[in-house]
Write a protein that holds these residues in place. Structure first.
Motif, PDB file in Angstrom:
ATOM      1  N   SER A  28      41.738  41.202  41.068  1.00 37.04           N
ATOM      2  CA  SER A  28      41.672  42.244  42.088  1.00 37.04           C
ATOM      3  C   SER A  28      43.083  42.529  42.570  1.00 37.04           C
ATOM      4  O   SER A  28      44.028  41.823  42.218  1.00 37.04           O
ATOM      5  N   LEU A  29      43.205  43.558  43.391  1.00 40.67           N
ATOM      6  CA  LEU A  29      44.473  43.851  44.041  1.00 40.67           C
ATOM      7  C   LEU A  29      44.457  43.154  45.399  1.00 40.67           C
ATOM      8  O   LEU A  29      44.013  43.711  46.395  1.00 40.67           O
ATOM      9  N   ALA A  63      33.975  45.111  43.226  1.00 37.50           N
ATOM     10  CA  ALA A  63      34.746  46.355  43.165  1.00 37.50           C
ATOM     11  C   ALA A  63      33.869  47.498  42.657  1.00 37.50           C
ATOM     12  O   ALA A  63      33.925  48.624  43.170  1.00 37.50           O
ATOM     13  N   VAL A  64      33.042  47.215  41.656  1.00 37.02           N
ATOM     14  CA  VAL A  64      32.140  48.233  41.122  1.00 37.02           C
ATOM     15  C   VAL A  64      30.978  48.479  42.088  1.00 37.02           C
ATOM     16  O   VAL A  64      30.626  49.630  42.370  1.00 37.02           O
ATOM     17  N   LYS A  75      37.425  53.138  43.471  1.00 32.28           N
ATOM     18  CA  LYS A  75      37.992  54.015  42.445  1.00 32.28           C
ATOM     19  C   LYS A  75      39.148  53.353  41.704  1.00 32.28           C
ATOM     20  O   LYS A  75      39.601  53.856  40.670  1.00 32.28           O
ATOM     21  N   LYS A  76      39.634  52.232  42.234  1.00 34.58           N
ATOM     22  CA  LYS A  76      40.706  51.502  41.559  1.00 34.58           C
ATOM     23  C   LYS A  76      40.585  50.015  41.871  1.00 34.58           C
ATOM     24  O   LYS A  76      39.986  49.607  42.864  1.00 34.58           O
ATOM     25  N   THR A  77      41.134  49.218  40.993  1.00 29.84           N
ATOM     26  CA  THR A  77      41.250  47.780  41.209  1.00 29.84           C
ATOM     27  C   THR A  77      42.450  47.327  40.378  1.00 29.84           C
ATOM     28  O   THR A  77      43.322  48.122  40.069  1.00 29.84           O
ATOM     29  N   SER A  98      42.315  52.297  37.083  1.00 27.06           N
ATOM     30  CA  SER A  98      41.276  53.144  37.657  1.00 27.06           C
ATOM     31  C   SER A  98      39.893  52.648  37.231  1.00 27.06           C
ATOM     32  O   SER A  98      39.724  52.079  36.155  1.00 27.06           O
ATOM     33  N   ILE A  99      38.908  52.879  38.088  1.00 25.09           N
ATOM     34  CA  ILE A  99      37.516  52.554  37.772  1.00 25.09           C
ATOM     35  C   ILE A  99      36.771  53.861  37.544  1.00 25.09           C
ATOM     36  O   ILE A  99      36.688  54.705  38.443  1.00 25.09           O
TER      37      ILE A  99
END
Length: 317
Positions: free
Chosen positions: A113-114, A127-128, A133-135, A158-159
């Motif tokens: 993760s960020l 995250a999903v 929208k991003k990780t 990007s997700i």
């Protein structure tokens, strides 16, 4: 310092960690030891099953340790004898200070993760599930708390709207292994600069998955349900009760798609056709592409409808 001066102990257990260990081997880093979880009973037969990391380590003839207690004196003594000067951790367990503080160049962890977002056990899933929208991936030096250490490097990705935890796992697995190599290169060059993780009032947390938080709540909005199902596909799978006739079956939903539209159907109402199954929810319909009935394998919906008939009053609960 040269690459050959690094003596690495690698710690990890699941498939996610194997990509990093494999890339270390392919880049000719010296792996003086691999630490992974003990073999555990699994499946109906409860046969002992070794970790993915163990399987790969054995294939490469790497020295392997499987401690049950990371504070055990005998283990600490053996770990010390490996004379590692850096430790790389990917998807392992919390380390005692006696372990993470041992090597001269420190112990760093790869987290999916960020950071500081999604500290914890299931960062890719959440995250999903939360519709991010991003990780990304983060390397950081381990300290005495979980996923709170000083950040070394991060990479963002990007997700996609139709991303599943399975596809995102594979993307982050590769991205993370490359980030570990980049981190080691910084250590080699003596140019490591860290950033203290910012304090966040309400951090996004990657809670451990359990039966309760994997259940679908059909009273929620379409986007929330859609995100939850793809955030648990293919593992462990989002589940629901299916009320059919006088039975209440436990089913799992995997592949799904969505259609936003107004309707008057009650949430959980099932509409089935010859080759189609959809469930009414707030804000539209959820189309079920893959489902698993109790005691059965996962099936695409056309195959399932060939052998299972949904009735007019059947409903998802």
């Amino acid at each position: 310092m040269k690459k050959n001066d690094l003596r690495i102990v690698f710690m990890g257990t699941p498939e996610f960690a194997v990509a990093t260990l494999k890339l270390l081997v392919e880049n000719d880093y010296e792996i003086v030891g691999v630490i992974t979880a003990p073999d555990r009973p699994a499946g109906r037969g409860q046969k002992l099953q070794q970790s993915d990391v163990k399987t790969y380590a054995l294939s490469q003839n790497l020295k392997l340790l499987q401690p049950t207690n990371l504070k055990d004196e005998a283990f600490l003594k053996e770990l010390q004898s490996l004379n590692a000067n850096v430790q790389v951790v990917v998807a392992f367990r919390m380390l005692p200070e006696a372990v993470w503080n041992m090597p001269a160049y420190g112990t760093f962890n790869l987290h999916a993760s960020l950071l500081p977002d999604y500290r914890g056990a299931a960062p890719i899933h959440w995250a999903v599930i939360n519709g991010e929208k991003k990780t990304g991936v983060t390397t950081f030096f381990i300290d005495d708390k979980i996923d709170t250490g000083a950040i070394i490097l991060q990479k963002e990705v990007s997700i996609k709207d139709d991303e599943t935890v399975g596809t995102l796992h594979d993307t982050l697995q590769e991205l993370g292994s490359e980030l570990v190599i980049d981190t080691l290169k910084l250590i080699e060059s003596g140019k490591v600069k860290t950033t203290v993780q910012p304090k966040v009032d309400q951090p996004k947390t990657a809670y451990k998955l359990n039966k309760d938080n994997c259940k679908i709540d059909w009273g929620q909005d379409l986007e929330v349900i859609y995100n939850k199902i793809r955030g648990l596909n293919p593992f462990p799978g989002a589940w629901s009760y299916l009320k059919t006739k006088d039975e209440k079956l436990t089913v799992k939903l995997f592949g799904v798609s969505k259609e936003h539209m107004s309707h008057s159907e009650a949430p959980g109402t099932i509409i089935s056709g010859k080759n189609e199954l959809k469930v009414a929810v707030k804000g539209g319909y959820l189309f079920v592409d893959e489902m698993q009935l109790p005691g059965k394998r996962k099936m695409d919906i056309k195959s399932l409808l060939n052998g299972f008939n949904f009735n007019k009053d059947d409903k998802m609960l």
